[in-house]
Design a protein around this motif. Sequence first.
Motif, short mmCIF file in Angstrom:
data_model
loop_
_atom_site.label_atom_id
_atom_site.label_comp_id
_atom_site.label_asym_id
_atom_site.label_seq_id
_atom_site.Cartn_x
_atom_site.Cartn_y
_atom_site.Cartn_z
N ARG A 43 0.80 -1.22 0.00
CA ARG A 43 0.00 0.00 0.00
C ARG A 43 0.83 1.28 0.00
O ARG A 43 0.36 2.30 -0.49
CB ARG A 43 -1.00 -0.01 1.15
CG ARG A 43 -0.39 0.19 2.50
CD ARG A 43 -1.48 0.29 3.55
NE ARG A 43 -0.90 -0.05 4.83
CZ ARG A 43 -1.56 -0.58 5.81
NH1 ARG A 43 -2.82 -0.84 5.68
NH2 ARG A 43 -0.95 -0.86 6.93
N ASP A 44 2.04 1.24 0.51
CA ASP A 44 2.87 2.45 0.46
C ASP A 44 3.40 2.70 -0.95
O ASP A 44 3.60 3.84 -1.35
CB ASP A 44 4.03 2.34 1.45
CG ASP A 44 3.55 2.46 2.89
OD1 ASP A 44 2.50 3.09 3.12
OD2 ASP A 44 4.22 1.92 3.79
N LYS A 50 -4.04 2.12 -0.63
CA LYS A 50 -4.12 2.83 0.65
C LYS A 50 -5.55 3.01 1.15
O LYS A 50 -5.76 3.35 2.30
CB LYS A 50 -3.45 4.19 0.53
CG LYS A 50 -1.96 4.15 0.60
CD LYS A 50 -1.40 5.56 0.68
CE LYS A 50 0.10 5.53 0.78
NZ LYS A 50 0.57 5.58 2.13
N GLU A 92 -1.66 0.25 11.03
CA GLU A 92 -0.24 0.56 10.98
C GLU A 92 0.38 0.69 12.37
O GLU A 92 1.60 0.68 12.50
CB GLU A 92 0.00 1.84 10.17
CG GLU A 92 -0.32 1.66 8.70
CD GLU A 92 -0.03 2.89 7.86
OE1 GLU A 92 0.38 3.93 8.41
OE2 GLU A 92 -0.21 2.79 6.64
#
Length: 144
Positions: A43-44, A50, A92
């Motif tokens: 996702r980064d 994201k 996260e």
Amino acid sequence: SAILQNLVIAGICFTIHFSLLHAWTGAAMNAFAGVRTFLFYKRDAVPLFKNIAWTYAFILIFTVVGLFTWQGWHSMLLIVAMVVDSFAVWNERTSRIRAYMIIPRPLWFTYNFIVGSYAGMMTEIFVFISLIIGILRFDILKKK
């Protein structure tokens, strides 16, 4: 992170393991968990991943797959486990990941017991103990 990479590898191994046991709900859940974890890991690098909508998409997938591979009431254990697990791997903050990850452990352990997965039971015991140690060490004692 290395944890997410290892979860992808574990998902592949357990998919094969549960397939050999003809435990189709466990096999399917692990297969989709591997895909989910890979997407969340990326996702980064990929802005499309994201969006939290992916978490809800996988919750829907786990529910549908669990019903499609239904082998009795114990399949429901994995549907619930994977819903909670999806919130854990999306998160996260490691303290929240540990808190969420502890909930599915008894559900997976029970499923493993029912389908005769000794490796699964041992894994769940190990993960549960590791999570308890992590919570005590990093979330409780470090705050004091």
